[in-house]
Enzyme design. Structure first.
Site, PDB file in Angstrom:
ATOM      1  N   LYS B  72       0.859  -1.192   0.000  1.00  0.00           N
ATOM      2  CA  LYS B  72       0.000   0.000   0.000  1.00  0.00           C
ATOM      3  C   LYS B  72       0.895   1.242   0.000  1.00  0.00           C
ATOM      4  CE  LYS B  72      -3.886   2.010   2.664  1.00  0.00           C
ATOM      5  NZ  LYS B  72      -4.766   1.808   3.836  1.00  0.00           N
ATOM      6  N   SER B 147      -9.761   1.866   3.037  1.00  0.00           N
ATOM      7  CA  SER B 147      -8.856   2.614   2.191  1.00  0.00           C
ATOM      8  C   SER B 147      -7.833   1.753   1.445  1.00  0.00           C
ATOM      9  CB  SER B 147      -8.104   3.646   3.028  1.00  0.00           C
ATOM     10  OG  SER B 147      -7.255   2.992   3.950  1.00  0.00           O
ATOM     11  N   SER B 171     -10.102  -0.455   7.218  1.00  0.00           N
ATOM     12  CA  SER B 171      -9.488  -0.247   5.898  1.00  0.00           C
ATOM     13  C   SER B 171      -8.796  -1.466   5.296  1.00  0.00           C
ATOM     14  CB  SER B 171      -8.492   0.914   5.959  1.00  0.00           C
ATOM     15  OG  SER B 171      -9.180   2.137   5.921  1.00  0.00           O
TER      16      SER B 171
END
Ligand code: MG
Ligand code: ZN
Lengths: 478, 486, 96
Positions: B72, B147, B171
């Site tokens: 990420k 997210s 997330s």
């Protein structure tokens, strides 16, 4: 009739701790290096970094808390204080607001509200705008200092005059210096003092509107600044005005006060508990260590010196400056049987004066070691040389680091110890000065001074005054 | 070596293939880099070049050496752009690497690229990325969740064997649920946060997004542990081993019925009930429990997380790195830079958080929310007094359409209704696929996540239960293998 | 209820120069979010301690030992306006 006003002053003192590394990262502390050579992701507040507290800083802080007679908090935590400024890279300062590590202390006659740990800001240098597109003014930010551990000491508003602030400030500085946890050098900024100043009618318990005086870099300036501000406030009130809360800067060159008005709105620091740090719970061992490591602090030291017979003034002078106290103790240790009272007078009197006279030589750079001074004091005390000759010897010692006994021998300053030789000089002086002799014999004993002077002159200062007196009296039949 | 074999293989299976010599680590990397190059999901914000990625393969590393991983874009990587999907960090190249990425690198996992996400991890749909949303591989008209949407999309879409994400209020779990993969949020403190760009410091936790529970255990085992750069890191005592449980005998699963009420899609509820039946079949006991304050979790979270975020994001000021939009004067530098650099959701949360901390409002908002948080922590403590696990659907809905919830922030926030309470309590929770369901109002069948939460640091026990249940559910949906992607 | 004036104040505190449109939109959005958040008032928090984080740790400290700092070029490599080994920023606006 007019109301009497008194000043009410509280202090906030920032002390940079002399740890090896910064408060929350492993960058080395430095002073005077090239800009931005002591930075890392943590103290530049790069994305993703986290603070880890310096154990030594906590240890030092606890020592300061103990030395100030504070209660050491069983749980202490860190908070974020939010404000935007280029010297504050996270845009929050990690500090302690809700639970500082030390509360409710006292030093001398001033109460300590609390002491807390925090991190120092970076250094900003304002420059001209040359080279920039808009040509406006610019600032350069150097993060070397950013993140230096600080202990902020906040007093109660217990001080009443600039002079008291100076004296107390010196006591505080001496106390912290003696702990060995900070350089406490005001010019280099390792000790910084802000003062909150207000006035109120004598006898009133209420606090008036205060102004804040920022960052003055010597206690002399602080004293003058506060006196100027107190006078200004009294004048405002006397002419029917009201004091406005503001931050002031005192210019020691002109003696003027300037308002540091900021365009930005009143601060709202939005404190919140620092989620990146866990609580500090001083263990019994940490607390005991802090207390056990306390050296003899100035107040206690002064009392001890007075107990040795040293007069109060000299005892205070010695205690406030650790290096002077150490020097004094060195003198005592160098010579058995030396009278502490006499030694203290020599150290704080003749010796200090000679250093000043020869260009304000700092003690650390003096060429005279405590043992040499002790020897000199011994020479005078044992009447090997006169007090006056002693000062002459000291002058050479301070200027070239000379050995006192060598100076005495080279300059022939040794006292005439052979009383036969001195007696000859006395008899000669009586013969050469009939007039004072007549006066003395006819009852004016004061006139003997002229005869002492004549003997001394003839002996080139090498005679002991007491002995000269005794011989004169003997030969004059008094 | 059939291409589909590598595509279908889990991380553990790929590692075994490399270990047995069936395939070479270089071939594995080339295979995945080719997949990454053909990314049509906007899953990657930065893609590794072949040379540097090859340098990441260690000849004789640990058991996972050679299995590539997607990261990420919230993890700082030295020499590699790290943006947190924000314009304010466009082009930013950190001079250091986060602890988590370092641990994966040391274990010999080459990095495939940096995945898309909601800006600064603020969002539940990936639509808050400054670089456009990544797409759900099951239906490209829908969001992958957020997210960690990019990480979930690339794993589900066959663009990475596994990925690293972060979870602040859901997330990892919510996008894992939306994409039909496994997502684990460990206990707060299990994995170092150093080098992970902060959103809400007291809640942020790193975790894996994987094809199956075993892979989650393997990555957690590699990532967890105390880190001297993170004062709040603890690690998991005894470490983590691959789960092997087949049954759930003697284990009790608490269902907070009071929380699973209005707003939940019927298809989601149906898969949830199916899964409860699977648990019972495996010998587990289902009981109803109360989490009396969990219904207030979203409200508390939307005070606490924005408050922390507002101060964490103050460092983006145009002084030391990142965007600087104005040189006019100091105030303009701050205000114009931040106005230009942050997207609408980030601004919304900065404003909300600043307000909640500002003079006169602290007690009513921040102080109160912290106390409600205490209540929620107590709720879980009480629950775990009588049950081993708390289970819920991962999200009230399946993946929704792009743009469907962007109009009303509060509606979007409801997406994390079931995941936020565990975040506030700091406890571990995993989402595993529980099957497919149609959205309310019709549409294609989409994955449904099943969330299991356990007491703090009970990750091993959690993984064992999830492993047994995963085998019983037999979910094998994969848009990548069905030719839905690329 | 949050008013436009408060939104402006918070924007200043946050160092965000919002457009007129954004101010209007945010005023509405924040008001609506706070409406929901205000339901926290229903929770009985009498005598409840606040939770800042849930880590069961204390006294996590670092030895006072230096670690290498960044080379200055690296420290400045991402700076928008490096100058003379420092980070250059515009000065506060001179007061009129
Ligand atoms: Mg301070
Ligand atoms: Zn540093």
């Amino acid at each position: 009739m007019s109301t009497e006003y008194e000043a009410v002053i509280g202090l906030e003192i920032h002390v940079q701790l002399s740890t090896r590394t910064k408060m929350f990262c492993g960058c080395e502390l430095s002073f005077g290096d090239d800009p931005n050579v002591h930075t890392c992701p943590v103290c530049l507040a790069l994305p993703g970094v986290l603070p880890v507290p310096n154990a030594k800083a906590i240890e030092y802080a606890l020592q300061i808390g103990a030395a100030l007679g504070c209660d050491l908090s069983p749980v202490s935590t860190f908070d974020r204080k939010n404000y935007f400024y280029p010297d504050n890279p996270k845009a929050y300062q990690i500090t302690q607001a809700a639970t500082p590590f030390a509360v409710n202390g006292r030093l001398g006659d001033v109460r300590i509200h609390h002491a807390h740990l925090e991190e120092d800001a970076a250094k900003t240098i304002h420059t001209g705008g040359a080279g920039r597109i808009q040509g406006s003014e610019a600032s350069l930010v150097d993060f070397n200092r950013g993140g230096t551990p600080l202990v902020e000491i906040v007093t109660e508003p217990d001080l009443r005059s600039g002079a008291q602030v100076r004296e107390w400030g010196q006591l505080l500085r001496a106390t912290i210096k003696q702990l060995g946890v900070s350089d406490v050098n005001m010019e280099e900024g390792s000790l910084r003092c802000d003062a909150n100043v207000s006035i109120r009618p004598v006898g009133s318990e209420e606090l008036g509107t205060k102004t804040e005086m920022k960052n003055m870099n010597s206690f002399r300036f602080i004293e003058r600044g506060i006196e100027a501000e107190v006078a200004r406030q009294k004048e405002i009130v006397a002419s029917g005005g009201t004091v406005v809360q503001e931050t002031l800067h005192f210019d020691p060159a002109t003696g003027e006060l300037h308002s540091l008005r900021s365009k930005e709105e009143a601060h709202d620091y939005r404190y919140l508990p620092e989620p990146d740090l866990v609580q500090v719970i001083p263990t019994q061992a940490m607390i005991e260590e802090a207390k056990a490591s306390l050296p003899e602090l100035p107040a206690a030291r002064a009392a001890r010196y007075e107990g040795l017979g040293v007069n109060e003034q000299a005892a205070l002078l010695l205690s406030f400056e650790v290096d002077w106290a150490e020097y004094f103790e060195g003198v005592l240790e160098s010579r058995d049987g030396i009278d502490p009272r006499v030694a203290a007078n020599w150290v704080t009197g003749e010796f200090a004066a000679e250093l000043r006279k020869q260009g304000d030589i700092p003690l650390a750079e003096a060429k005279v070691d405590p043992a040499s001074l002790a020897t000199l004091i011994g020479l005078v005390n044992d009447r090997k040389i006169s007090h006056g000759a002693g000062k002459t010897v000291l002058e050479s010692m301070v200027s070239d680091g000379a050995d006192p006994e060598t100076v005495v021998a080279e300059k022939g300053l040794e006292q005439i110890s052979d009383s036969g030789e001195l007696e000859k000089i006395v008899i000669q002086a009586i013969e050469d000065n009939p007039k004072p002799v007549e006066q003395v014999r006819s009852g004016n004993e004061k006139a003997i001074g002229a005869l002492v002077g004549a003997v001394m002159k003839a002996a080139q200062g090498r005679a002991d005054g007491g002995e000269v007196n005794r011989l004169l009296r003997q030969h004059l039949g008094l | 070596m059939a291409v589909n074999e590598l595509l279908a293989a889990s991380g553990a299976e790929t590692a075994a293939m490399i270990d047995s010599g069936e395939v070479d680590a270089g071939e594995v990397l080339d295979f995945w880099l080719d997949r990454v190059a053909a990314d049509e999901l906007n899953g990657y914000l930065w893609k590794a070049d072949r040379e540097s990625a090859r340098a990441g393969i260690r000849g004789s590393g640990g058991p996972l050496a050679g299995v590539p991983v997607a990261i990420k874009d919230i993890f700082c990587t030295e020499g590699v752009p790290t943006t947190a999907a924000s314009r304010i960090l466009d082009g930013y190249i950190p001079p250091y690497t986060s602890t988590s990425v370092s641990r994966l690198t040391e274990a010999g996992l080459p990095m495939l690229g940096k995945t898309n996400m909601d800006e600064f991890a603020m969002g539940s749909s990936n639509e808050n990325s400054a670089y456009g949303p990544s797409l759900n591989p099951w239906d490209r008209g829908r969001v992958p969740g957020g997210s960690s949407g990019g990480s979930a999309a690339v794993v589900a879409g066959g663009l990475a064997p596994w990925a690293l994400g972060t979870d602040t209020g859901g997330s990892i779990r919510q996008p894992a649920g939306f994409c039909g993969i496994v997502g684990l949020k460990p206990t707060y403190g299990a994995i170092s946060r150093y080098g992970m760009i902060a959103f809400a410091s007291s809640l942020d936790q790193c975790g894996p997004l994987t094809r199956d529970v075993t892979d989650s255990a393997l990555l957690l085992a590699t990532l967890q542990g105390r880190d001297e750069m993170d004062s709040t890191s603890v690690g998991i005592e005894g470490g983590i081993v691959s789960p092997t449980a087949e049954r759930l005998d003697g284990l009790t699963f608490g269902v907070p019925r009071g929380l699973i009420g209005a707003g939940i899609e019927s298809g989601v509820l149906a898969r949830f009930e199916d899964t409860l039946i699977r648990i019972a079949e495996l010998g587990g006991t289902i009981v109803d429990i109360e989490l009396p304050h969990a219904g207030h979790a979203i409200s508390a979270y939307y005070v606490l997380a924005p408050a922390e975020a507002s101060t964490n994001l103050s460092r983006y000021d145009g002084v030391r790195y990142g965007l600087r939009s104005s040189d006019e004067d100091l105030l303009s530098m701050y205000e114009v830079t931040r106005e230009d650099g942050f997207g609408p959701e980030v601004k919304r949360r900065i404003m909300l958080g600043t307000y909640a901390l500002s003079s006169g409002y602290y007690d009513a908002y921040y102080g109160r929310a912290q106390r409600v948080r205490t209540r929620i922590v107590e709720d879980f403590d009480n629950a775990f007094g009588s049950v081993d696990f708390v289970v819920t659907p991962t999200s009230p809905t399946v993946a929704f359409k792009l743009g469907e919830k962007t109009k009303d922030p509060w509606t979007m926030y409801q997406s994390d209704l079931f995941t936020v309470p565990m975040s506030l309590a700091g406890i571990p929770a995993i989402s595993i696929p529980a099957g497919l369901a149609e959205p309310d109002g019709g549409g294609p069948e989409l994955p449904v996540g099943f969330q299991i939460a356990a007491p703090a640091f009970a990750e091993q026990k959690l993984l064992e239960a999830a492993f047994a249940l995963e085998a019983a559910i037999e979910f094998d949906g994969s848009p990548a293998l069905e030719g839905g992607v690329n | 209820m949050i008013e436009r004036e408060q939104v402006l104040h918070v924007a200043r505190l946050s160092r965000l120069r919002l457009s007129e449109d954004e101010i209007d939109i945010l005023t509405g959005e924040l008001a609506s979010i706070l409406d929901h958040v205000d339901k926290l008032a229903e929770v009985d928090i009498e005598g409840v301690e606040p939770t800042s984080h849930v880590v069961p740790l204390e006294n996590v400290l670092r030895a006072d030992e230096p670690r290498p700092s960044l080379d200055r070029e690296v420290a400045l490599s991402q700076a928008p306006d490096p100058h003379d080994g420092a980070f250059r920023v515009p000065s506060p606006q001179a007061e009129a």
